[in-house]
Design a protein around this motif. Structure first.
Motif, mmCIF file in Angstrom:
data_model
loop_
_atom_site.group_PDB
_atom_site.id
_atom_site.type_symbol
_atom_site.label_atom_id
_atom_site.label_comp_id
_atom_site.label_asym_id
_atom_site.label_seq_id
_atom_site.Cartn_x
_atom_site.Cartn_y
_atom_site.Cartn_z
ATOM 1 N N ALA A 19 0.833 -1.208 0.000
ATOM 2 C CA ALA A 19 0.000 0.000 0.000
ATOM 3 C C ALA A 19 0.867 1.257 0.000
ATOM 4 O O ALA A 19 0.564 2.221 -0.720
ATOM 5 N N SER A 20 1.935 1.237 0.750
ATOM 6 C CA SER A 20 2.821 2.398 0.823
ATOM 7 C C SER A 20 3.376 2.755 -0.554
ATOM 8 O O SER A 20 3.324 3.912 -0.976
ATOM 9 N N ALA A 21 3.873 1.772 -1.257
ATOM 10 C CA ALA A 21 4.425 2.016 -2.599
ATOM 11 C C ALA A 21 3.334 2.482 -3.561
ATOM 12 O O ALA A 21 3.528 3.439 -4.316
ATOM 13 N N LYS A 22 2.181 1.834 -3.522
ATOM 14 C CA LYS A 22 1.095 2.198 -4.443
ATOM 15 C C LYS A 22 0.570 3.602 -4.150
ATOM 16 O O LYS A 22 0.310 4.366 -5.073
ATOM 17 N N PHE A 23 0.391 3.942 -2.874
ATOM 18 C CA PHE A 23 -0.080 5.281 -2.515
ATOM 19 C C PHE A 23 0.913 6.336 -3.002
ATOM 20 O O PHE A 23 0.527 7.361 -3.565
ATOM 21 N N ARG A 24 2.207 6.121 -2.771
ATOM 22 C CA ARG A 24 3.213 7.103 -3.159
ATOM 23 C C ARG A 24 3.333 7.221 -4.677
ATOM 24 O O ARG A 24 3.592 8.302 -5.191
ATOM 25 N N ALA A 30 -6.467 7.360 -5.789
ATOM 26 C CA ALA A 30 -6.441 6.566 -7.023
ATOM 27 C C ALA A 30 -6.232 5.077 -6.780
ATOM 28 O O ALA A 30 -6.395 4.275 -7.698
ATOM 29 N N VAL A 31 -5.899 4.717 -5.562
ATOM 30 C CA VAL A 31 -5.582 3.314 -5.263
ATOM 31 C C VAL A 31 -6.714 2.698 -4.446
ATOM 32 O O VAL A 31 -7.057 3.188 -3.376
ATOM 33 N N GLY A 32 -7.266 1.616 -4.977
ATOM 34 C CA GLY A 32 -8.328 0.915 -4.280
ATOM 35 C C GLY A 32 -7.793 -0.258 -3.477
ATOM 36 O O GLY A 32 -6.698 -0.761 -3.726
ATOM 37 N N LEU A 33 -8.598 -0.697 -2.537
ATOM 38 C CA LEU A 33 -8.205 -1.835 -1.709
ATOM 39 C C LEU A 33 -8.023 -3.094 -2.547
ATOM 40 O O LEU A 33 -7.114 -3.893 -2.281
ATOM 41 N N LEU A 42 -3.297 -11.406 -1.971
ATOM 42 C CA LEU A 42 -4.288 -11.774 -0.960
ATOM 43 C C LEU A 42 -5.692 -11.463 -1.462
ATOM 44 O O LEU A 42 -5.870 -10.685 -2.393
ATOM 45 N N THR A 43 -6.681 -12.028 -0.812
ATOM 46 C CA THR A 43 -8.072 -11.760 -1.181
ATOM 47 C C THR A 43 -8.525 -10.441 -0.558
ATOM 48 O O THR A 43 -7.962 -9.990 0.449
ATOM 49 N N ASN A 44 -9.548 -9.849 -1.143
ATOM 50 C CA ASN A 44 -10.110 -8.607 -0.589
ATOM 51 C C ASN A 44 -10.587 -8.809 0.841
ATOM 52 O O ASN A 44 -10.410 -7.935 1.692
ATOM 53 N N GLY A 45 -11.204 -9.941 1.110
ATOM 54 C CA GLY A 45 -11.719 -10.219 2.447
ATOM 55 C C GLY A 45 -10.634 -10.263 3.508
ATOM 56 O O GLY A 45 -10.885 -9.950 4.676
ATOM 57 N N ALA A 46 -9.434 -10.632 3.114
ATOM 58 C CA ALA A 46 -8.334 -10.712 4.077
ATOM 59 C C ALA A 46 -7.945 -9.335 4.605
ATOM 60 O O ALA A 46 -7.361 -9.218 5.696
ATOM 61 N N PHE A 47 -8.262 -8.302 3.861
ATOM 62 C CA PHE A 47 -7.912 -6.945 4.289
ATOM 63 C C PHE A 47 -8.464 -6.657 5.679
ATOM 64 O O PHE A 47 -7.764 -6.129 6.548
ATOM 65 N N TYR A 48 -9.732 -7.005 5.902
ATOM 66 C CA TYR A 48 -10.404 -6.635 7.153
ATOM 67 C C TYR A 48 -9.945 -7.459 8.348
ATOM 68 O O TYR A 48 -10.303 -7.143 9.486
ATOM 69 N N HIS A 50 -6.872 -7.369 9.033
ATOM 70 C CA HIS A 50 -5.731 -6.561 9.438
ATOM 71 C C HIS A 50 -6.046 -5.083 9.682
ATOM 72 O O HIS A 50 -5.380 -4.444 10.488
ATOM 73 N N PHE A 51 -7.035 -4.549 8.988
ATOM 74 C CA PHE A 51 -7.372 -3.127 9.082
ATOM 75 C C PHE A 51 -8.884 -2.952 9.090
ATOM 76 O O PHE A 51 -9.594 -3.657 8.387
ATOM 77 N N ALA A 52 -9.351 -1.974 9.856
ATOM 78 C CA ALA A 52 -10.791 -1.724 9.938
ATOM 79 C C ALA A 52 -11.301 -0.953 8.722
ATOM 80 O O ALA A 52 -12.472 -1.062 8.370
ATOM 81 N N SER A 53 -10.409 -0.187 8.068
ATOM 82 C CA SER A 53 -10.838 0.648 6.949
ATOM 83 C C SER A 53 -9.621 1.069 6.123
ATOM 84 O O SER A 53 -8.476 0.936 6.568
ATOM 85 N N LYS A 54 -9.886 1.619 4.962
ATOM 86 C CA LYS A 54 -8.802 2.173 4.152
ATOM 87 C C LYS A 54 -8.143 3.324 4.897
ATOM 88 O O LYS A 54 -6.918 3.492 4.838
ATOM 89 N N GLU A 55 -8.924 4.109 5.615
ATOM 90 C CA GLU A 55 -8.358 5.240 6.354
ATOM 91 C C GLU A 55 -7.372 4.766 7.418
ATOM 92 O O GLU A 55 -6.321 5.386 7.618
ATOM 93 N N GLU A 56 -7.684 3.674 8.086
ATOM 94 C CA GLU A 56 -6.736 3.118 9.058
ATOM 95 C C GLU A 56 -5.453 2.690 8.347
ATOM 96 O O GLU A 56 -4.342 2.913 8.845
ATOM 97 N N LEU A 57 -5.595 2.084 7.178
ATOM 98 C CA LEU A 57 -4.427 1.682 6.393
ATOM 99 C C LEU A 57 -3.589 2.903 6.014
ATOM 100 O O LEU A 57 -2.362 2.882 6.142
ATOM 101 N N VAL A 58 -4.227 3.960 5.565
ATOM 102 C CA VAL A 58 -3.518 5.188 5.197
ATOM 103 C C VAL A 58 -2.718 5.705 6.388
ATOM 104 O O VAL A 58 -1.530 6.031 6.273
#
Length: 191
Positions: A19-24, A30-33, A42-48, A50-58
């Motif tokens: 995520a860090s590389a893609k955001f930068r 412009a970058v989706g989960l 990884l699968t989309n479902g695996a995201f949650y 580790h993180f509650a939201s995209k904002e937490e990831l940011v």
């Protein structure tokens, strides 16, 4: 299926790195989960898991990336690296040309300004830490004067790098970097 101890932490770090590389490289908006998770393998479902939201990831990406920059600044300070060296490295064509591995401030600052308070608070704390470390590297002046210089130098570096990346004239971009180096070094060395 049972995973080895530490697997969850390792997966979280991997997601942060991707995520860090893609955001930068492309910007937060412009970058989706789905793209992050696909690149992480990884699968989309695996995201949650580790993180509650995209904002937490940011927020986590910012803290992680800026903490790593802070560690480099501390190492520079401990090893007696001159602030001029830091300025020249930051305002290099290499840094300009590799946003995905470069400073998250220069790559993301305009977007961060529109994020929620918690994200901006985390960012503000880290920027304040970086400014304090830079002020320690400056040898001339009182503590207040060194802090003022550090804020000016850091602002000059970030703004110049953003501008050098934005223009599509390579010669102008190089001139922006070169002139910003001169200006920042002059500020660092003024008495």
């Amino acid at each position: 299926m049972r995973y080895e101890k530490g697997h969850k932490d390792e997966t979280r770090r991997h997601i942060l790195h991707v995520a860090s590389a893609k955001f930068r490289e492309s910007g937060i908006a412009a970058v989706g989960l789905a793209g992050i998770m696909a690149e992480a393998g990884l699968t989309n479902g695996a995201f949650y898991t580790h993180f509650a939201s995209k904002e937490e990831l940011v927020r986590e990406v910012l803290v992680d990336a800026l903490t790593r920059r802070e560690q480099r600044h501390k190492a520079n300070l401990e090893n007696g690296v001159a602030v001029e060296t830091v300025i020249r490295d930051y305002l290099s064509t290499r840094h300009r040309d590799h946003a995905g591995t470069g400073c998250p401030t220069a790559a993301l600052v305009t977007e961060i300004a529109r994020h929620p308070k918690a994200t901006r608070d985390a960012f503000t704390g880290k920027v304040s830490d970086l400014v304090a470390l830079m002020a320690e590297q400056i040898r001339q002046g009182t503590a207040e004067e060194r802090r003022r210089k550090a804020i000016t130098i850091y602002s000059t570096m970030v703004g110049a790098l953003q501008l050098a990346r934005a223009v599509n004239d390579r010669q102008l971009s190089d001139e922006i970097l070169e002139n910003a180096v001169e200006a920042a070094v002059a500020i660092a060395n003024e008495r």
